[in-house]
Design a protein around this motif. Sequence first.
Motif, PDB file in Angstrom:
ATOM      1  N   ASP A 180     106.624 -10.627  26.184  1.00 14.29           N
ATOM      2  CA  ASP A 180     106.041  -9.544  25.401  1.00 14.29           C
ATOM      3  C   ASP A 180     107.056  -9.045  24.373  1.00 14.29           C
ATOM      4  O   ASP A 180     108.191  -9.500  24.323  1.00 14.29           O
ATOM      5  CB  ASP A 180     105.594  -8.398  26.321  1.00 14.29           C
ATOM      6  CG  ASP A 180     106.716  -7.945  27.241  1.00 14.29           C
ATOM      7  OD1 ASP A 180     107.892  -8.227  26.935  1.00 14.29           O
ATOM      8  OD2 ASP A 180     106.422  -7.319  28.278  1.00 14.29           O
ATOM      9  N   GLU A 181     106.643  -8.094  23.560  1.00 15.07           N
ATOM     10  CA  GLU A 181     107.525  -7.625  22.485  1.00 15.07           C
ATOM     11  C   GLU A 181     108.623  -6.730  23.029  1.00 15.07           C
ATOM     12  O   GLU A 181     109.671  -6.569  22.400  1.00 15.07           O
ATOM     13  CB  GLU A 181     106.696  -6.883  21.421  1.00 15.07           C
ATOM     14  CG  GLU A 181     105.742  -7.837  20.714  1.00 15.07           C
ATOM     15  CD  GLU A 181     105.219  -7.291  19.408  1.00 15.07           C
ATOM     16  OE1 GLU A 181     105.462  -6.102  19.116  1.00 15.07           O
ATOM     17  OE2 GLU A 181     104.559  -8.058  18.672  1.00 15.07           O
ATOM     18  N   ASP A 182     108.368  -6.141  24.165  1.00 18.31           N
ATOM     19  CA  ASP A 182     109.348  -5.246  24.775  1.00 18.31           C
ATOM     20  C   ASP A 182     110.516  -6.076  25.315  1.00 18.31           C
ATOM     21  O   ASP A 182     110.338  -6.887  26.225  1.00 18.31           O
ATOM     22  CB  ASP A 182     108.662  -4.484  25.926  1.00 18.31           C
ATOM     23  CG  ASP A 182     109.633  -3.554  26.637  1.00 18.31           C
ATOM     24  OD1 ASP A 182     110.763  -3.385  26.140  1.00 18.31           O
ATOM     25  OD2 ASP A 182     109.241  -3.002  27.690  1.00 18.31           O
TER      26      ASP A 182
END
Lengths: 205, 314
Positions: B168-170
Amino acid sequence: MSLWRRPALLIAITAVLMLAAGGAVGYVVGTSSPGNDSVEAGFARDMITHHQQAVDMAMYEWQNGSDETMKAVAYDIATSQSAEMGMYRSWLRQWGVQLSSGEPMAWAGEEHAHDSEAAGGLMPGMATDEQLAEFKTTTGTDADVMFANLMIDHHIGGVDMAKAALDLTDDELVADAAQRTITVQQAEIENLEGHRDRILSTVEN
Amino acid sequence: MATKKQSATKSAGKGSTGKGDSAEDPKETPVKESAGSKGSSKAKTSGKTPAKGAGKTPAKSSGKSAFDTSSKNAKSGPGRKGRAVQVKQPKPWGMILTFAGVGVVALGLIGAAVFVVWDRSQPPEGVTDYYGEYANYSEVSKALQDGDVTEEDLEHPWVVQQTHVDGDEDTSNDNPTYETTPPTGGNHLGAWQTCTGSVYAAAIVDGNAVHSLEHGAVWLTYDPALVDGDGIAQLSEKINGRDYTLMSPYPEQGVEVSVQAWGVQYQTDDLNDPKIDEFLDYYIQNADNTAEANAACSGGVSTTVEDAGQMPTG
């Protein structure tokens, strides 16, 4: 005590016991064959390890080589040998034996096992860690040629293993797979040599 | 019988000549005999019955029982007192031994077969597993799919968590922490650590190693503060070149050797502990304990904690 006066009852009990014993032995034989230390299981296990390295090298060639035909050969090797690894694993799981053994080539007899041990646990024809590391620094035509050379040795070793299995096994399934391995890999050795020589001659000109 | 005989004799004596007499005698004998044989055959049947067990039995056993009892019954004469006579008979030791022998052999075979089948499926003793009430990964994932249990209700929910934390982007969660030391499963990084019998000299990233466990590898770790160079060489021999294994130091794991596969772990302070090999033999690519069966060990990363610029997460 009166039981001994009733042979029919005795015979019935004995018959049931013998049937159960026969059934139990039959179940064990039917489900455990070939055993953990058998030629068949050893061959399947070692072929998985052997194939695994071929897939690894072929994937690298597919990504980093330059000759389209050599890359197609690599694609063929990566996909077909992956499928065969799945087949070997299915056998082993169905036979209820270990998927891995600490004694490579032991199934093929003392001599093979000793050679393998001397080679740091590598099976016949497998590239060493150093060769693999070197291969993975190459690209383009260098990769094509080194892939062909490593793969030819690899297949020669694979054919040896399959011949050893063919000599030692009575199992139809295993003998058939070994026979096919011999046929396919011998043909592939010739193809790899042909393409390698073609690529080398193009480079020289 | 006596009256019949008498009357026959009488009538013979009364109404016939000497000739008739001689003809009468042979006539009498068959009568006698037939009566006698009737009696003895009756005795046979009645004698047979108790031995056979209420005469339920088909012809199979009658041969044997007749063989055993008929001569005696014939001697003991007619009547239903065969039982009392039989008590005096010697025990049929031959038969007892034969049946007992056959029975013991049969029971032995059954016992051996049961043991073989049972033993085949037994994991090595002393292994800590994190599947709670379930035996292995296959069972717990089946229970989840069948709706018998929810992930939250599992004792260690991470045994079924297999998400790529860097998917994910996190990026703040890209260095997952794990409940056990060293980790034994759970969410992990997208790349696996190459585990083709690979011996790493330096600590490797947990998230990569856990991904290797998902692929069916066994990861052997040692505490570098507790194991010296000879010990490391000894352990390397078990791993080097053995597909679906990897080995690395794990600082501060607090025990000399730890081996882990997905959801299971075994730790020991004895480098010669035979359980280490048993663990390898049993758990490498174990079909019931592999979170992603048939996935490869080649083609992974070979980075160390230092390469990755990460602090150890243990």
